[in-house]
Design a protein around this motif. Structure first.
Motif, PDB file in Angstrom:
ATOM      1  N   GLU A  88       0.790  -1.223   0.000  1.00  0.00           N
ATOM      2  CA  GLU A  88       0.000   0.000   0.000  1.00  0.00           C
ATOM      3  C   GLU A  88       0.832   1.288   0.000  1.00  0.00           C
ATOM      4  OE1 GLU A  88      -2.400  -3.337   1.635  1.00  0.00           O
ATOM      5  OE2 GLU A  88      -0.346  -2.618   1.914  1.00  0.00           O
ATOM      6  N   PHE A  89       1.886   1.355   0.776  1.00  0.00           N
ATOM      7  CA  PHE A  89       2.670   2.583   0.895  1.00  0.00           C
ATOM      8  C   PHE A  89       4.093   2.416   0.351  1.00  0.00           C
ATOM      9  CE2 PHE A  89      -0.584   2.580   4.191  1.00  0.00           C
ATOM     10  CZ  PHE A  89      -1.213   3.792   3.941  1.00  0.00           C
ATOM     11  N   ALA A  90       4.311   1.323  -0.373  1.00  0.00           N
ATOM     12  CA  ALA A  90       5.644   1.029  -0.900  1.00  0.00           C
ATOM     13  C   ALA A  90       5.950   1.871  -2.133  1.00  0.00           C
ATOM     14  CB  ALA A  90       5.765  -0.457  -1.243  1.00  0.00           C
ATOM     15  N   ASN A  91       7.238   2.084  -2.362  1.00  0.00           N
ATOM     16  CA  ASN A  91       7.699   2.871  -3.518  1.00  0.00           C
ATOM     17  C   ASN A  91       9.052   2.334  -3.964  1.00  0.00           C
ATOM     18  OD1 ASN A  91       8.202   4.767  -5.461  1.00  0.00           O
ATOM     19  ND2 ASN A  91       8.228   6.525  -4.087  1.00  0.00           N
ATOM     20  N   LEU A  92       9.019   1.268  -4.755  1.00  0.00           N
ATOM     21  CA  LEU A  92      10.233   0.636  -5.266  1.00  0.00           C
ATOM     22  C   LEU A  92      10.191   0.645  -6.788  1.00  0.00           C
ATOM     23  CD1 LEU A  92       9.905  -0.643  -2.298  1.00  0.00           C
ATOM     24  CD2 LEU A  92      11.415  -2.436  -3.156  1.00  0.00           C
ATOM     25  N   PRO A  93      10.587   1.757  -7.408  1.00  0.00           N
ATOM     26  CA  PRO A  93      10.488   1.844  -8.878  1.00  0.00           C
ATOM     27  C   PRO A  93      11.335   0.810  -9.597  1.00  0.00           C
ATOM     28  CG  PRO A  93      11.683   3.719  -7.950  1.00  0.00           C
ATOM     29  CD  PRO A  93      11.057   3.003  -6.801  1.00  0.00           C
ATOM     30  N   ARG A 174       9.702  -8.802 -10.282  1.00  0.00           N
ATOM     31  CA  ARG A 174       9.272  -9.493  -9.069  1.00  0.00           C
ATOM     32  C   ARG A 174      10.301 -10.525  -8.603  1.00  0.00           C
ATOM     33  NH1 ARG A 174       4.000  -8.842  -6.934  1.00  0.00           N
ATOM     34  NH2 ARG A 174       3.401  -6.725  -7.538  1.00  0.00           N
ATOM     35  N   ILE A 175      11.040 -11.080  -9.551  1.00  0.00           N
ATOM     36  CA  ILE A 175      12.134 -11.977  -9.176  1.00  0.00           C
ATOM     37  C   ILE A 175      13.127 -11.235  -8.284  1.00  0.00           C
ATOM     38  CG2 ILE A 175      14.200 -13.143 -10.088  1.00  0.00           C
ATOM     39  CD1 ILE A 175      11.809 -14.860 -10.447  1.00  0.00           C
ATOM     40  N   ARG A 176      13.460 -10.007  -8.673  1.00  0.00           N
ATOM     41  CA  ARG A 176      14.377  -9.206  -7.863  1.00  0.00           C
ATOM     42  C   ARG A 176      13.741  -8.797  -6.542  1.00  0.00           C
ATOM     43  NH1 ARG A 176      16.779  -3.257  -8.444  1.00  0.00           N
ATOM     44  NH2 ARG A 176      18.511  -3.511  -7.001  1.00  0.00           N
ATOM     45  N   LEU A 177      12.478  -8.364  -6.601  1.00  0.00           N
ATOM     46  CA  LEU A 177      11.779  -7.941  -5.395  1.00  0.00           C
ATOM     47  C   LEU A 177      11.783  -9.039  -4.346  1.00  0.00           C
ATOM     48  CD1 LEU A 177       9.798  -5.885  -3.955  1.00  0.00           C
ATOM     49  CD2 LEU A 177       7.955  -7.250  -4.976  1.00  0.00           C
ATOM     50  N   LYS A 178      11.504 -10.264  -4.753  1.00  0.00           N
ATOM     51  CA  LYS A 178      11.404 -11.385  -3.820  1.00  0.00           C
ATOM     52  C   LYS A 178      12.745 -12.055  -3.533  1.00  0.00           C
ATOM     53  CE  LYS A 178       7.047 -11.242  -2.871  1.00  0.00           C
ATOM     54  NZ  LYS A 178       6.612 -10.956  -1.470  1.00  0.00           N
ATOM     55  N   GLY A 179      13.806 -11.569  -4.160  1.00  0.00           N
ATOM     56  CA  GLY A 179      15.125 -12.124  -3.882  1.00  0.00           C
ATOM     57  C   GLY A 179      15.361 -13.491  -4.475  1.00  0.00           C
ATOM     58  N   VAL A 180      14.552 -13.875  -5.468  1.00  0.00           N
ATOM     59  CA  VAL A 180      14.733 -15.188  -6.085  1.00  0.00           C
ATOM     60  C   VAL A 180      16.048 -15.236  -6.864  1.00  0.00           C
ATOM     61  CG1 VAL A 180      13.725 -16.898  -7.654  1.00  0.00           C
ATOM     62  CG2 VAL A 180      12.244 -15.511  -6.208  1.00  0.00           C
ATOM     63  N   HIS A 241      11.263  -6.090   0.003  1.00  0.00           N
ATOM     64  CA  HIS A 241      10.118  -5.546   0.724  1.00  0.00           C
ATOM     65  C   HIS A 241       9.181  -6.674   1.115  1.00  0.00           C
ATOM     66  CE1 HIS A 241       6.583  -3.115   1.693  1.00  0.00           C
ATOM     67  NE2 HIS A 241       7.327  -2.022   1.611  1.00  0.00           N
ATOM     68  N   GLU A 242       8.737  -6.670   2.351  1.00  0.00           N
ATOM     69  CA  GLU A 242       7.742  -7.616   2.846  1.00  0.00           C
ATOM     70  C   GLU A 242       6.908  -6.916   3.912  1.00  0.00           C
ATOM     71  OE1 GLU A 242       6.867 -10.676   2.098  1.00  0.00           O
ATOM     72  OE2 GLU A 242       8.458 -11.229   0.707  1.00  0.00           O
ATOM     73  N   GLY A 243       5.698  -7.417   4.123  1.00  0.00           N
ATOM     74  CA  GLY A 243       4.956  -7.018   5.303  1.00  0.00           C
ATOM     75  C   GLY A 243       5.410  -7.910   6.445  1.00  0.00           C
ATOM     76  N   LEU A 244       4.513  -8.715   6.985  1.00  0.00           N
ATOM     77  CA  LEU A 244       4.910  -9.819   7.844  1.00  0.00           C
ATOM     78  C   LEU A 244       4.856 -11.052   6.954  1.00  0.00           C
ATOM     79  CD1 LEU A 244       5.664 -10.814  10.686  1.00  0.00           C
ATOM     80  CD2 LEU A 244       3.224 -11.211  11.099  1.00  0.00           C
ATOM     81  N   THR A 261      16.842 -11.478   4.830  1.00  0.00           N
ATOM     82  CA  THR A 261      17.460 -10.157   4.789  1.00  0.00           C
ATOM     83  C   THR A 261      16.780  -9.228   5.797  1.00  0.00           C
ATOM     84  OG1 THR A 261      16.003  -9.755   2.891  1.00  0.00           O
ATOM     85  CG2 THR A 261      18.307 -10.248   2.424  1.00  0.00           C
ATOM     86  N   ARG A 262      17.476  -8.153   6.141  1.00  0.00           N
ATOM     87  CA  ARG A 262      16.950  -7.171   7.111  1.00  0.00           C
ATOM     88  C   ARG A 262      16.014  -6.209   6.397  1.00  0.00           C
ATOM     89  NH1 ARG A 262      22.250  -8.246   8.426  1.00  0.00           N
ATOM     90  NH2 ARG A 262      22.649  -8.829  10.606  1.00  0.00           N
ATOM     91  N   SER A 263      14.861  -6.702   6.030  1.00  0.00           N
ATOM     92  CA  SER A 263      13.936  -5.927   5.204  1.00  0.00           C
ATOM     93  C   SER A 263      12.543  -5.960   5.808  1.00  0.00           C
ATOM     94  CB  SER A 263      13.911  -6.497   3.782  1.00  0.00           C
ATOM     95  OG  SER A 263      13.036  -5.779   2.956  1.00  0.00           O
ATOM     96  N   TYR A 264      12.070  -4.793   6.260  1.00  0.00           N
ATOM     97  CA  TYR A 264      10.701  -4.618   6.743  1.00  0.00           C
ATOM     98  C   TYR A 264      10.339  -5.712   7.747  1.00  0.00           C
ATOM     99  CZ  TYR A 264      10.384  -0.846   3.399  1.00  0.00           C
ATOM    100  OH  TYR A 264      10.601   0.333   2.722  1.00  0.00           O
ATOM    101  N   GLY A 265       9.324  -6.546   7.475  1.00  0.00           N
ATOM    102  CA  GLY A 265       8.836  -7.485   8.482  1.00  0.00           C
ATOM    103  C   GLY A 265       9.607  -8.784   8.598  1.00  0.00           C
ATOM    104  N   ILE A 266      10.650  -8.980   7.811  1.00  0.00           N
ATOM    105  CA  ILE A 266      11.392 -10.244   7.889  1.00  0.00           C
ATOM    106  C   ILE A 266      12.056 -10.422   9.254  1.00  0.00           C
ATOM    107  CG2 ILE A 266      13.288 -11.605   6.905  1.00  0.00           C
ATOM    108  CD1 ILE A 266      12.590 -10.409   4.172  1.00  0.00           C
ATOM    109  N   PRO A 267      12.769  -9.414   9.793  1.00  0.00           N
ATOM    110  CA  PRO A 267      13.340  -9.593  11.138  1.00  0.00           C
ATOM    111  C   PRO A 267      12.275  -9.798  12.218  1.00  0.00           C
ATOM    112  CG  PRO A 267      14.418  -7.769  10.004  1.00  0.00           C
ATOM    113  CD  PRO A 267      13.225  -8.148   9.177  1.00  0.00           C
TER     114      PRO A 267
END
Length: 329
Positions: A88-93, A174-180, A241-244, A261-267
């Motif tokens: 909802e509030f993400a901005n990853l061009p 999306r491959i990059r976004l999800k770290g695949v 980027h992740e939520g929970l 990774t240390r990204s948003y809800g992952i930790p």
């Protein structure tokens, strides 16, 4: 209480089948178990007539995510609660990801952000992201998703040297976004382990030989996914980027040691039950190798999710918030 439950439903290969994602299904069942009269509405083809009729009937409209369905609901709902799950509030061009990327979606999100009676954030990092976008998180409540620890359980079979990641990644972005991409690089660097990618991949990657030690499982039903988690030693989440992250939590309940990774809800999901790494193949490989050896972390991983994100917590907090909203009518 009468609740109209509005959700986009599943993405990818299952889209349009009338199914909800597992975490959305949990919410639907929770609301029903609370004794509320619940009408589910899957948002395909913009069924505005059904939405308007349902909103007039309902005491509260409960929306999963903020998009066209939440905008339409905001025009007619007596009370509106929206779950904020990540986009909802993400901005990853660089990944073509997030509602803040376009003028239309930024306007739409801000409209709903202003008018929603409750914004239910699944992770505190998303409240911070909303504050960066609009100056505050709105009428914010931190309500993490809950996970069924009676379904997601460890098995009795011996663990294998398997690492798993789950993704909806139908495009290279999306491959990059999800770290695949990093997951596949780690597979090449660790030929002694087996790497499984579950979910949708871009058309150009489907059917390709992704490596001698890589298995592309496609979409799996819940029982089959649980079986894979029970066989695997490690679950990996290298997202930007992740939520929970639901898959992380479900895999941890099944006894997988997480590497992320240390990204948003992952930790938040992992706590001290796994290995947080930088977005670097060397660091990732080191984390995977370490996780493969840490049998002692399996119980800790499960216990963290059971203790921190039980379904009962979400049931209790949703009940309190929704009944407070309706009592003010």
């Amino acid at each position: 209480m009468r609740v109209l439950f509005v959700s986009p439903g599943l993405m990818g290969a299952e889209r349009g089948t009338g199914k909800l994602a597992s975490f959305q299904q949990v919410d639907l069942e929770l609301l029903q178990e609370l004794g509320y009269e619940v009408r589910p509405l899957l948002w395909y083809g913009r069924p505005l007539g059904q939405l308007f009729r349902g909103a007039r009937w309902a005491d509260v409209v409960f929306c999963w995510s903020i998009s066209d369905h939440a905008l339409a609901s905001s025009l007619v709902a007596r009370r509106l609660a929206c779950v904020v799950g990540g986009y909802e509030f993400a901005n990853l061009p660089e990944c073509h990801y997030g509602s803040m990327l376009t003028t239309r979606m930024r306007w739409l999100t801000k409209w709903v952000w202003k008018r929603a009676d409750a914004l239910l954030y699944v992770d505190p990092s998303l409240e911070e992201e909303a504050t960066r976008a609009f100056g505050s998180p709105g009428r914010a409540f931190y309500v993490p998703t809950g996970y069924d620890s009676t379904f997601w359980t460890p098995g009795d079979a011996p663990r294998q040297n398997i690492a798993v990641t789950v993704c909806h990644a139908p495009t290279p972005e999306r491959i990059r976004l999800k770290g695949v991409d990093l997951f596949l690089e780690a597979a090449r660097a660790n030929p002694e382990f087996e790497f499984h990618v579950v979910g949708e991949l871009p058309p150009g990657m489907r059917g390709q030989d992704l490596g001698p030690n890589v298995v592309a499982d496609g979409w799996l039903e819940r029982d089959d996914l649980r079986d894979l988690y029970r066989r695997a030693k490690v679950y990996c989440q290298f997202s930007l980027h992740e939520g929970l992250p639901n898959a992380v939590c479900e895999a941890m309940l099944c006894g997988c040691v997480p590497v992320g990774t240390r990204s948003y809800g992952i930790p938040t999901a992992m706590d001290d039950a796994g290995f947080l790494v930088e977005r670097d193949v060397g660091a990732i490989s080191e984390g995977i190798r370490a996780a493969m050896e840490r049998e002692d972390l399996r119980g800790r991983a499960r216990d963290h999710i059971v203790r921190t994100f039980p379904v009962e917590r979400r049931r209790r907090e949703l009940k309190e918030i929704l009944e407070r909203l309706v009592s003010a009518l």
